[in-house]
Design a protein around this motif. Structure first.
Motif, PDB file in Angstrom:
ATOM      1  N   VAL A  64       0.844  -1.190   0.000  1.00  0.00           N
ATOM      2  CA  VAL A  64       0.000   0.000   0.000  1.00  0.00           C
ATOM      3  C   VAL A  64       0.881   1.242   0.000  1.00  0.00           C
ATOM      4  O   VAL A  64       1.797   1.369   0.824  1.00  0.00           O
ATOM      5  CB  VAL A  64      -0.938   0.013   1.227  1.00  0.00           C
ATOM      6  CG1 VAL A  64      -1.876   1.225   1.165  1.00  0.00           C
ATOM      7  CG2 VAL A  64      -1.752  -1.273   1.290  1.00  0.00           C
ATOM      8  N   GLU A  93       3.646   1.748   2.910  1.00  0.00           N
ATOM      9  CA  GLU A  93       3.585   0.995   4.160  1.00  0.00           C
ATOM     10  C   GLU A  93       4.198   1.824   5.305  1.00  0.00           C
ATOM     11  O   GLU A  93       3.812   2.974   5.492  1.00  0.00           O
ATOM     12  CB  GLU A  93       4.268  -0.358   3.979  1.00  0.00           C
ATOM     13  CG  GLU A  93       3.636  -1.233   2.905  1.00  0.00           C
ATOM     14  CD  GLU A  93       2.377  -1.960   3.345  1.00  0.00           C
ATOM     15  OE1 GLU A  93       2.153  -2.114   4.559  1.00  0.00           O
ATOM     16  OE2 GLU A  93       1.605  -2.396   2.463  1.00  0.00           O
ATOM     17  N   ARG A 132      -2.486   4.136   6.696  1.00  0.00           N
ATOM     18  CA  ARG A 132      -2.769   3.167   7.769  1.00  0.00           C
ATOM     19  C   ARG A 132      -4.202   2.666   7.683  1.00  0.00           C
ATOM     20  O   ARG A 132      -4.480   1.486   7.921  1.00  0.00           O
ATOM     21  CB  ARG A 132      -2.493   3.801   9.130  1.00  0.00           C
ATOM     22  CG  ARG A 132      -1.008   4.052   9.389  1.00  0.00           C
ATOM     23  CD  ARG A 132      -0.797   4.772  10.703  1.00  0.00           C
ATOM     24  NE  ARG A 132       0.591   5.203  10.850  1.00  0.00           N
ATOM     25  CZ  ARG A 132       0.960   6.397  11.285  1.00  0.00           C
ATOM     26  NH1 ARG A 132       0.051   7.293  11.635  1.00  0.00           N
ATOM     27  NH2 ARG A 132       2.242   6.706  11.386  1.00  0.00           N
ATOM     28  N   VAL A 157      -4.322   0.144   4.870  1.00  0.00           N
ATOM     29  CA  VAL A 157      -3.683  -1.117   5.262  1.00  0.00           C
ATOM     30  C   VAL A 157      -4.652  -1.934   6.110  1.00  0.00           C
ATOM     31  O   VAL A 157      -4.834  -3.148   5.890  1.00  0.00           O
ATOM     32  CB  VAL A 157      -2.368  -0.856   6.015  1.00  0.00           C
ATOM     33  CG1 VAL A 157      -1.874  -2.139   6.677  1.00  0.00           C
ATOM     34  CG2 VAL A 157      -1.300  -0.315   5.066  1.00  0.00           C
ATOM     35  N   ARG A 158      -5.293  -1.296   7.093  1.00  0.00           N
ATOM     36  CA  ARG A 158      -6.273  -2.008   7.918  1.00  0.00           C
ATOM     37  C   ARG A 158      -7.441  -2.492   7.076  1.00  0.00           C
ATOM     38  O   ARG A 158      -7.944  -3.603   7.267  1.00  0.00           O
ATOM     39  CB  ARG A 158      -6.778  -1.107   9.043  1.00  0.00           C
ATOM     40  CG  ARG A 158      -5.759  -0.819  10.133  1.00  0.00           C
ATOM     41  CD  ARG A 158      -6.412  -0.186  11.350  1.00  0.00           C
ATOM     42  NE  ARG A 158      -7.069   1.079  11.027  1.00  0.00           N
ATOM     43  CZ  ARG A 158      -6.478   2.269  11.091  1.00  0.00           C
ATOM     44  NH1 ARG A 158      -5.203   2.352  11.452  1.00  0.00           N
ATOM     45  NH2 ARG A 158      -7.140   3.367  10.790  1.00  0.00           N
ATOM     46  N   ARG A 201      -5.929  -5.327   4.514  1.00  0.00           N
ATOM     47  CA  ARG A 201      -5.169  -6.456   5.056  1.00  0.00           C
ATOM     48  C   ARG A 201      -5.751  -6.976   6.363  1.00  0.00           C
ATOM     49  O   ARG A 201      -5.524  -8.132   6.721  1.00  0.00           O
ATOM     50  CB  ARG A 201      -3.715  -6.025   5.243  1.00  0.00           C
ATOM     51  CG  ARG A 201      -2.757  -7.180   5.434  1.00  0.00           C
ATOM     52  CD  ARG A 201      -1.332  -6.688   5.498  1.00  0.00           C
ATOM     53  NE  ARG A 201      -0.832  -6.282   4.186  1.00  0.00           N
ATOM     54  CZ  ARG A 201      -0.031  -5.252   3.962  1.00  0.00           C
ATOM     55  NH1 ARG A 201       0.369  -4.493   4.963  1.00  0.00           N
ATOM     56  NH2 ARG A 201       0.351  -4.969   2.745  1.00  0.00           N
ATOM     57  N   ALA A 231       2.169  -7.880   7.009  1.00  0.00           N
ATOM     58  CA  ALA A 231       2.700  -7.517   5.700  1.00  0.00           C
ATOM     59  C   ALA A 231       3.334  -8.748   5.062  1.00  0.00           C
ATOM     60  O   ALA A 231       3.807  -9.652   5.761  1.00  0.00           O
ATOM     61  CB  ALA A 231       3.734  -6.408   5.848  1.00  0.00           C
TER      62      ALA A 231
END
Length: 215
Positions: A56, A75, A108, A111-112, A115, A120
């Motif tokens: 990301v 990231e 962030r 990512v949450r 994922r 990662a």
């Protein structure tokens, strides 16, 4: 070269990537830049028999002109700046500190969102192929490559259907090879080289990642 859509571009790209990867002693991993990179990356992962995951990244846009990328983050990595564009804009890295903070928060969140609780991707000692649907300035892919290289992969390839010659030349030193099907001198914008360049959603990302996580 005009591509029908991202999936067909990925199928064309996959054969060239397979040639570049060659024989390797373990399962490679294909990392897509979401959202647009995932439909391109999926056929590449299928062709290689590779794992598929995401990295990301977020562009750092110019104040008042967010579409103009002056830098990027990926990231938990450090920001990467386009020094030529910064000078042209008459700005410094410090001038983008507010943008950097805001984009880290959004990164962030994404990512949450994409994922969840998964860590990662593990890339140490592996052949990694970073895929996007195209490169204009290349600054977002640059940040992603820096993040990948910081995790000690065996080899790193960058694969895109289309890119500007400037982006290709900028990123080549960050990789063990750039696979690009077309680098037109009159590049202008990624979407120009696709018949269907529709906006993708978070749900589109979820669908692809679920399919490969199950596999």
């Amino acid at each position: 070269m005009i591509f029908r859509d991202r999936t067909r571009a990925g199928r064309a790209l996959a054969e060239r990537v397979a040639e570049a990867v060659g024989e390797c002693g373990h399962r490679p991993i294909v990392l897509a830049l979401p959202r647009g990179g995932l439909p391109v990356a999926a056929p590449v992962a299928d062709r290689l028999g590779a794992d598929l995951d995401i990295v990301v990244a977020r562009k750092l846009g110019a104040p008042g002109r967010p579409e103009w990328g002056l830098g990027a983050i990926a990231e938990d990595g450090p920001p990467v700046y386009d020094q030529d564009n910064l000078r042209y804009a008459g700005l410094t890295e410090r001038d983008l500190s507010g943008t950097l903070d805001a984009e880290r928060l959004e990164l962030r969140r994404r990512v949450r969102r994409y994922r969840g609780d998964r860590p990662a991707p593990a890339i140490t000692g592996r052949v990694v192929v970073l895929v996007d649907d195209g490169l204009a300035t290349g600054v977002t892919a640059h940040a992603a490559l820096r993040w990948i290289n910081g995790r000690n992969p065996e080899r790193v390839l960058l694969a895109v259907p289309v890119c500007s010659p400037e982006a290709r030349d900028l990123l080549a030193p960050e990789t063990d090879g750039v696979v690009c099907l077309s680098a037109p001198p009159d590049f202008c914008a990624v979407g120009r080289w696709y018949e269907d360049f529709g906006q993708l959603t978070d749900e589109d990302v979820d669908e692809v990642l679920r399919r490969y996580a199950h596999a």
